[in-house]
Design an enzyme around this catalytic site. Sequence first.
Site, PDB file in Angstrom:
ATOM      1  N   GLU A 164      28.996  70.274  92.058  1.00  0.00           N
ATOM      2  CA  GLU A 164      28.892  70.519  93.497  1.00  0.00           C
ATOM      3  C   GLU A 164      27.971  69.481  94.123  1.00  0.00           C
ATOM      4  O   GLU A 164      26.943  69.120  93.540  1.00  0.00           O
ATOM      5  CB  GLU A 164      28.315  71.912  93.797  1.00  0.00           C
ATOM      6  CG  GLU A 164      29.211  73.079  93.466  1.00  0.00           C
ATOM      7  CD  GLU A 164      28.574  74.413  93.876  1.00  0.00           C
ATOM      8  OE1 GLU A 164      27.656  74.396  94.742  1.00  0.00           O
ATOM      9  OE2 GLU A 164      28.977  75.449  93.327  1.00  0.00           O
ATOM     10  N   GLU A 215      25.386  78.126  88.536  1.00  0.00           N
ATOM     11  CA  GLU A 215      24.026  78.157  89.071  1.00  0.00           C
ATOM     12  C   GLU A 215      23.177  79.338  88.600  1.00  0.00           C
ATOM     13  O   GLU A 215      22.751  80.173  89.409  1.00  0.00           O
ATOM     14  CB  GLU A 215      24.072  78.126  90.603  1.00  0.00           C
ATOM     15  CG  GLU A 215      24.647  76.823  91.144  1.00  0.00           C
ATOM     16  CD  GLU A 215      24.577  76.695  92.656  1.00  0.00           C
ATOM     17  OE1 GLU A 215      24.310  77.719  93.331  1.00  0.00           O
ATOM     18  OE2 GLU A 215      24.789  75.585  93.159  1.00  0.00           O
TER      19      GLU A 215
END
Length: 584
Positions: free
Chosen positions: A264, A159
């Site tokens: 995710e 991320e």
Amino acid sequence: MKKILALIISCSIIMSFLPMSVYGAINSQDMVKKMGIGMNLGNTFDAPTEGSWSKAAQEYYFDDFKQAGFKHVRIPIRWDQHTLANSPYTVDSNFLNRIETVIDWSLSRGFVTVINSHHDTWLMDNYSQNIGRFEKIWEQIAQRFKGKSENLVFEILNEPHGNITDSQINDMNKRILNIIRKTNPTRNVIIGAGYWNSYNSLSQLEIPNDPNLIATFHYYDPYSFTHQWQGTWGTKNDMDAIAMVFNHVKKWSDKNNIPVYLGEYGVMGHSDRTSAVKWFDFVSDQAISHGFSCGAWDNGVFGSVDNDMAFYNRDTRQFDKEILNAILTTGTTYDWTPPTETNPDPPRTPATPAYGEQLIEDFEGAMQWAAYSGVDATASCKISSGKSNNGLEITYAGSSNGYWGVVDNEHRNQDWEKWQKISFDIKSSNTNEVRLLIAEQSKIEGEDGEHWTYVIKPSTSWTTIEIPFSSFTKRMDYQPPAQDGSETFDLYKVGSLHFMYSNSNSGTLNIDNIKLIGLPEEQIGGKIGDVNEDGNIDAIDFALLKKYLLDSSISINKVNADINLDGDINAIDFAKLKMMLLGD
């Protein structure tokens, strides 16, 4: 029979530890198929220290994961707390030993095992200063685990967000991949794009020339449901919106010939229960049906208002059966018929340029604007003193994770294609940046299409700002699921106009006299389009512009040939000149 079974199990365990050169490499497409559906061992090694956020890793976890039916385990790891801050940036050997132990637990159960760099925000805060340290960390990771089987997969950085730019992310991926390849020439490596591994950012991802790469994205939309417990989820439109996102990612994957890993996805425990089960079911099914592998997020935390996002209890060794079933089985909790395939919008003939200007909002009538906000941010708007008579006053207070905005509810579903710019008067209580956002219309009722933005740096005194529509860029921190994915700002289907947040600061804005700007009126029949400067706009100019587009050495008046005033002379100008001559 028992002896044969024991021999088979022993052989499979031994083979999982064989180095890649012995066991054989696996290409990225096959690896994604092999990964299937997995889960994350979250809040364990991505915490500052193991056990500080959730229960420390135990070997029995992997027995339970395997019995449940998962095919891979993703192990997020934060390295900076275990690495020297200064050169030579040595990673603590005890920590590496511990990581290797857990990797071996996972590999010995036959799992594809993903390890990454997680929560290492220090790199994102100052990329140019810290990339050297990050390179040394990955050099040690790659060296330490070079002998593991092909079932160990590296993910470069979880991320990316904050200060790190798209170009820096691409530079980082290339640098770290080069380091990994020195010791792991065929190991599969996962790379991702910015804005928290957003699917919207995949278009900015430069893919190195390497056959063993997997692209990743994360999915937590709609965020108001998955993280803020607002409302329910599960309507036909809700499902269609997610399907559009996964279709968009699949098209990008096919175009770039790179397989995809949904690394995710998850819902916080305080969200509506029925909706959460249905969401897990639908997202998992969409991932697999599109050919992606996927790893559900589990952080081992139950009961926390802020962090409850778990479906496996690490103490009782029990799974949440409803969530587990939703993740691993197909379509057990929802009925959904995919929307009918619609053809893309047909090619459009460019609109005839408008001249002069058109006032669309002077705030002298009834209030047509509305404020919205969330996650500790607030906003309000009212009619107040403007630059000339009335104007719009916006008062806002931002927050680190919040959002705010005001939207024009009168001028929805507009065609602005014939206009060149948008203009408005603005004054601010400070010089804090804000954004002007234009949302396109969507084919899904009640949803926005693509978001396009321009960052405004207002003055504390009244200033007139003119923004060419060609200067708007696609919003990167968020895109509605119903975006069309065209990567083109379609002004013929403007859905709504917003002033909105750009950061977490607070202040007051005053807006007045919003206008659409066309070509200068003095150029009507005079200069624009008069490519040969003979005082006329006719077929001779049309023919000359056509020749110029084929051979740019031909002499023309380039100012007059730039019909749409975007600084370039291209087929759009050619089409617009044609429309001018036809009088349409």
